[in-house]
Design a protein around this motif. Structure first.
Motif, short mmCIF file in Angstrom:
data_model
loop_
_atom_site.label_atom_id
_atom_site.label_comp_id
_atom_site.label_asym_id
_atom_site.label_seq_id
_atom_site.Cartn_x
_atom_site.Cartn_y
_atom_site.Cartn_z
N UNK A 68 -4.75 -31.28 -15.34
CA UNK A 68 -4.67 -30.64 -14.04
C UNK A 68 -5.86 -29.74 -13.74
N UNK A 69 -6.77 -29.59 -14.69
CA UNK A 69 -7.89 -28.68 -14.49
C UNK A 69 -8.91 -29.32 -13.54
N UNK A 70 -9.18 -28.64 -12.44
CA UNK A 70 -10.20 -29.08 -11.48
C UNK A 70 -11.59 -28.61 -11.89
N UNK A 71 -11.65 -27.40 -12.41
CA UNK A 71 -12.95 -26.81 -12.72
C UNK A 71 -12.75 -25.66 -13.70
N UNK A 72 -13.71 -25.49 -14.62
CA UNK A 72 -13.71 -24.32 -15.49
C UNK A 72 -15.14 -23.94 -15.81
N UNK A 73 -15.37 -22.64 -16.03
CA UNK A 73 -16.71 -22.16 -16.36
C UNK A 73 -16.57 -20.84 -17.11
N UNK A 74 -17.05 -20.82 -18.37
CA UNK A 74 -17.03 -19.57 -19.14
C UNK A 74 -18.40 -18.92 -19.19
N UNK A 103 -11.03 -20.59 -14.32
CA UNK A 103 -10.30 -21.86 -14.50
C UNK A 103 -9.51 -22.13 -13.22
N UNK A 104 -9.75 -23.28 -12.63
CA UNK A 104 -9.05 -23.66 -11.40
C UNK A 104 -8.23 -24.92 -11.69
N UNK A 105 -6.95 -24.87 -11.39
CA UNK A 105 -6.07 -25.99 -11.68
C UNK A 105 -5.43 -26.50 -10.39
N UNK A 106 -5.18 -27.80 -10.38
CA UNK A 106 -4.55 -28.44 -9.23
C UNK A 106 -3.09 -27.99 -9.13
N UNK A 107 -2.64 -27.74 -7.91
CA UNK A 107 -1.24 -27.38 -7.67
C UNK A 107 -0.74 -28.26 -6.53
N UNK A 108 -0.28 -29.45 -6.87
CA UNK A 108 0.11 -30.44 -5.86
C UNK A 108 1.40 -30.05 -5.17
#
Length: 235
Positions: free
Chosen positions: A22-28, A230-235
């Motif tokens: 479900x992760x759309x994008x992540x960046x540390x 961290x950005x996750x999809x929330x359908x």
């Protein structure tokens, strides 16, 4: 979709952790690479802003101390892939943030509209005198956006890491904030229904001045650190 509006710049974006699929994008930011983000130097007329991720977090700092101003002003970064990407209409944004002084406030911009002027979006905010709150940008006749549609008391200690989790699921918006060295709360401090902007996309991180909705502000240098987005999809 990071906008200067009536002298203000506002950024909005937050995330929740979910399954890897479900992760759309992540960046540390550990590699120091910020090519996924567009920097908006709206403070250029007032000395500009330095953006730097060489230390493993994304640091924003105004290059000079700002005078007290009669409007919101700040700088931020837009996540490029979120623009016009319908997956970001319904998502959760999680990030770590550290305020380096009491002059600085932060905002996550979500569901941002690319119109300029007239940019409109959902804003998840922290301001030292108001706590955490959600509002809508802009509100006609208001240089800082509308008053909160939901709010809760909260105080950031300067120099301490906090985790912000903002969710946008249909009309349901929520915001949860906690110190990174403390357990995550079981529930968001804020939850509200807001039917506007459900078809819009775009996510941005913003720092800005102005501790209240009143004109003036404190002035001073703006300085903040963002990390672990961290950005996750929330359908």
């Amino acid at each position: 979709m990071v906008y200067a509006l009536a002298g203000s710049l506002v950024i909005a974006v937050t995330a929740s952790l979910a399954g890897p699929g479900n992760v759309l994008f992540s960046d540390d930011f550990n590699d120091g690479d910020t090519s996924a983000w567009t920097e908006v130097n709206a403070l250029a007329p007032l000395g500009g802003t330095t953006f730097d991720a060489s230390g493993g977090a994304y640091e924003f700092e105004s290059n000079i101390e700002l005078p007290p101003l009669p409007f919101y002003v700040g700088d931020g970064v837009l996540l490029d892939e979120s623009a016009d990407n319908k997956s970001y209409r319904h998502c959760a944004v999680r990030f770590t943030v550290r305020l380096n002084n009491e002059n600085t406030n932060i905002q996550l911009a979500g569901r941002a509209n690319p119109e300029t002027p007239g940019a409109s979006y959902i804003a998840f905010n922290y301001q030292g005198h108001l706590g955490i709150f959600i509002n809508v940008i802009p509100d006609a006749g208001s240089p800082g956006g509308s008053p909160p549609i939901a709010e809760a008391p909260f105080v950031f200690d300067i120099g301490r890491d906090y985790i912000v989790l903002a969710t946008m699921h249909g009309a349901r918006l929520s915001m949860k904030v906690w110190a990174a060295d403390q357990p995550e709360p079981s529930r968001p401090q804020i939850a509200v229904n807001e039917t506007r902007f459900q078809q819009q996309t775009g996510v941005a991180l913003i720092m800005f001045n102005q501790p209240t909705f009143q004109p003036g502000g404190t002035g001073g240098r703006l300085s903040v650190s963002f990390d672990n987005v961290v950005i996750t999809r929330d359908n």
